[in-house]
Design an enzyme around this catalytic site. Structure first.
Site, PDB file in Angstrom:
ATOM      1  N   ARG A  88       0.784  -1.115   0.006  1.00  0.00           N
ATOM      2  CA  ARG A  88      -0.003  -0.091  -0.156  1.00  0.00           C
ATOM      3  C   ARG A  88       0.870   1.264  -0.075  1.00  0.00           C
ATOM      4  O   ARG A  88       0.493   2.301  -0.670  1.00  0.00           O
ATOM      5  CB  ARG A  88      -0.755   0.187   1.300  1.00  0.00           C
ATOM      6  CG  ARG A  88      -1.649  -1.108   1.434  1.00  0.00           C
ATOM      7  CD  ARG A  88      -3.174  -1.210   0.727  1.00  0.00           C
ATOM      8  NE  ARG A  88      -3.853  -2.374   1.193  1.00  0.00           N
ATOM      9  CZ  ARG A  88      -3.554  -3.663   0.945  1.00  0.00           C
ATOM     10  NH1 ARG A  88      -2.770  -4.029   0.173  1.00  0.00           N
ATOM     11  NH2 ARG A  88      -4.221  -4.729   1.667  1.00  0.00           N
TER      12      ARG A  88
ATOM     13  N   HIS B 169       0.582   4.446  -2.494  1.00  0.00           N
ATOM     14  CA  HIS B 169       0.281   5.711  -2.087  1.00  0.00           C
ATOM     15  C   HIS B 169       1.390   6.885  -2.671  1.00  0.00           C
ATOM     16  O   HIS B 169       1.371   8.030  -2.622  1.00  0.00           O
ATOM     17  CB  HIS B 169       0.184   5.673  -0.495  1.00  0.00           C
ATOM     18  CG  HIS B 169      -1.300   5.184  -0.240  1.00  0.00           C
ATOM     19  ND1 HIS B 169      -1.976   5.636   0.727  1.00  0.00           N
ATOM     20  CD2 HIS B 169      -2.169   4.247  -0.831  1.00  0.00           C
ATOM     21  CE1 HIS B 169      -3.038   5.156   0.913  1.00  0.00           C
ATOM     22  NE2 HIS B 169      -2.973   4.087  -0.238  1.00  0.00           N
TER      23      HIS B 169
ATOM     24  N   ASP C  56       8.762   8.335  -5.708  1.00  0.00           N
ATOM     25  CA  ASP C  56      10.304   9.072  -5.144  1.00  0.00           C
ATOM     26  C   ASP C  56      10.505   9.059  -3.733  1.00  0.00           C
ATOM     27  O   ASP C  56      11.365   9.825  -3.188  1.00  0.00           O
ATOM     28  CB  ASP C  56       9.983  10.496  -5.717  1.00  0.00           C
ATOM     29  CG  ASP C  56       8.960  11.316  -4.832  1.00  0.00           C
ATOM     30  OD1 ASP C  56       8.328  10.704  -4.152  1.00  0.00           O
ATOM     31  OD2 ASP C  56       9.014  12.365  -5.012  1.00  0.00           O
TER      32      ASP C  56
ATOM     33  N   ASN D  18      -2.774   8.134   4.804  1.00  0.00           N
ATOM     34  CA  ASN D  18      -1.465   7.412   5.190  1.00  0.00           C
ATOM     35  C   ASN D  18      -1.399   7.318   6.474  1.00  0.00           C
ATOM     36  O   ASN D  18      -0.379   6.584   6.798  1.00  0.00           O
ATOM     37  CB  ASN D  18      -0.415   8.235   4.371  1.00  0.00           C
ATOM     38  CG  ASN D  18      -0.369   8.371   3.028  1.00  0.00           C
ATOM     39  OD1 ASN D  18      -0.978   7.563   2.238  1.00  0.00           O
ATOM     40  ND2 ASN D  18       0.137   9.676   2.662  1.00  0.00           N
TER      41      ASN D  18
ATOM     42  N   PRO E 189      -7.096   7.574  -4.673  1.00  0.00           N
ATOM     43  CA  PRO E 189      -8.249   7.175  -4.770  1.00  0.00           C
ATOM     44  C   PRO E 189      -8.984   6.863  -3.324  1.00  0.00           C
ATOM     45  O   PRO E 189      -8.153   6.451  -2.502  1.00  0.00           O
ATOM     46  CB  PRO E 189      -8.329   5.850  -5.668  1.00  0.00           C
ATOM     47  CG  PRO E 189      -7.304   5.938  -6.279  1.00  0.00           C
ATOM     48  CD  PRO E 189      -6.128   6.804  -5.461  1.00  0.00           C
TER      49      PRO E 189
ATOM     50  N   HIS F 181      -5.609  -5.779  -2.923  1.00  0.00           N
ATOM     51  CA  HIS F 181      -6.395  -5.938  -1.565  1.00  0.00           C
ATOM     52  C   HIS F 181      -6.445  -7.412  -1.179  1.00  0.00           C
ATOM     53  O   HIS F 181      -6.964  -7.768  -0.303  1.00  0.00           O
ATOM     54  CB  HIS F 181      -7.718  -5.239  -1.609  1.00  0.00           C
ATOM     55  CG  HIS F 181      -7.336  -3.754  -1.705  1.00  0.00           C
ATOM     56  ND1 HIS F 181      -8.572  -3.043  -1.834  1.00  0.00           N
ATOM     57  CD2 HIS F 181      -6.426  -3.015  -1.447  1.00  0.00           C
ATOM     58  CE1 HIS F 181      -8.083  -1.592  -1.786  1.00  0.00           C
ATOM     59  NE2 HIS F 181      -6.874  -1.615  -1.317  1.00  0.00           N
ATOM     60  N   THR F 182      -6.053  -8.440  -2.073  1.00  0.00           N
ATOM     61  CA  THR F 182      -6.205  -9.907  -1.628  1.00  0.00           C
ATOM     62  C   THR F 182      -5.200 -10.203  -0.571  1.00  0.00           C
ATOM     63  O   THR F 182      -5.460 -11.165   0.375  1.00  0.00           O
ATOM     64  CB  THR F 182      -5.665 -10.719  -2.873  1.00  0.00           C
ATOM     65  OG1 THR F 182      -5.851 -11.973  -2.634  1.00  0.00           O
ATOM     66  CG2 THR F 182      -4.194 -10.435  -3.300  1.00  0.00           C
TER      67      THR F 182
END
Length: 327
Positions: A66, A70, A78, A95, A162, A192-193
């Site tokens: 994740r 993000h 970066d 976050n 999103p 998301h598994t």
């Protein structure tokens, strides 16, 4: 040699390599094996660090995956998400629940001892995300490296990420802005598994969603199970598997759950209810009448595309000695 060429894993690996080669054509100065001469043990050091932390806490695998996502959607890939300070990206609401920062710091410490000032934090995070998928029984793939670290990190920039209530149209627009198509969207959300969500991000679907009842896109038999785990006015920080029944394994059961109305996040379930994305869910599941897609292979392809968003190379970035601080 004949046995190798008849092994299904060989053909899968070859398919992934061809997919990677196609994606690399558009890469922004990155390449596989970037550290082969300057820090030949870089990738093994990073994988060892991820493995070590994974053994004691498997939850770091989805956390790192994740975190990479993000990071790439804000200022490009970066490592700006790693920077400490008031109003930096890591302080933004999307976050605040991320985990795995200590893994990146550990890998960086070891790399600075072995190859001072050579390996970027952005590459560490990108490789750690790949290793996290592999450790949860997903695919391994070649990762182009050579990124440099960014110097800007602003919480206000995270609005591009999103949201968990977002429509497919809106998600598609955000992905398209980075050169990612609808198949990439479905594949990457398929990450998301593995991992969990806090009750506070989806419990609204269980109570008074419409006309006093739960979200009608949810399987009615599934609702009481979630209500027991996330009672109304209960502990919103409690975490629930995003892929019920297979939250620690990288596989296609996440898509099967969406088909069965057992998606946890509203934005996830919309992958099934929206016709434009349902087709790809069906193809990843290999449903009869669809043209099957190998989820692992396509996920790897989409990850390489995503990991080249806004890449900084040469003088456009720096190599941070400490990932949480700008030099």
């Amino acid at each position: 040699m004949k046995g190798a060429y008849t092994n299904p894993r060989f053909f899968l690996a070859m398919t992934v390599m061809l997919a990677m080669a196609a994606a690399l054509v558009q890469a922004q100065g990155t390449r596989v094996g970037f550290y082969a001469r300057t820090c030949p043990r870089a990738e093994s050091i990073i994988r060892s660090a991820v493995q070590s932390h994974f053994r004691s806490n498997p939850n770091i695998a989805p956390g790192l995956l994740r975190m990479h996502f993000h990071d790439c959607f804000v200022q490009g890939c970066d490592a700006s998400i790693l920077i400490d300070g008031p109003n930096t990206e890591k302080t933004a609401p999307p976050n605040r629940l991320l985990r795995g920062y200590e893994v990146i710091d550990d890998a960086k410490t070891q790399l600075e001892a072995a190859c001072p000032g050579v390996v970027s934090c952005a590459d560490i995070l990108t490789l750690a995300a790949r290793d996290s998928v592999f450790l949860t029984r997903g695919i391994n793939w070649a990762v182009p490296t050579g990124r440099r670290d960014g110097r800007v990190s602003l919480a206000s920039d995270t609005t591009i990420l999103p949201g968990f209530r977002e429509s497919i149209d809106s998600q598609n627009q955000k992905f398209a802005a980075f050169g990612l198509n609808t198949q990439d969207l479905v594949a990457l959300v398929g990450g998301h598994t593995i991992g969990t969500s806090a009750c506070q991000l989806f419990s609204y679907r269980l109570y008074n969603f419409t006309n006093g009842g739960p979200d009608p896109t949810m399987n009615p038999a599934f609702v009481p199970q979630l209500q027991a785990l996330c009672p109304q006015n209960g502990d919103g920080s409690r975490r629930i598997d995003l892929d019920t029944g297979s939250g620690n394994r990288f596989d296609t059961s996440f898509f099967a759950n969406l088909r069965n109305g057992r998606g946890i996040l509203e934005s996830d379930q919309k992958l099934w209810t929206d016709p434009s994305t349902r087709t790809f869910v069906q193809r990843f599941l290999g449903e009869r009448g669809s043209r099957p897609l190998n989820f692992n292979v396509e996920f790897a392809r989409s990850m390489v595309k995503m990991s080249n968003i806004g890449v900084k190379t040469s003088t456009n970035g720096e190599i941070r000695r400490i990932c949480s601080a700008i030099n």
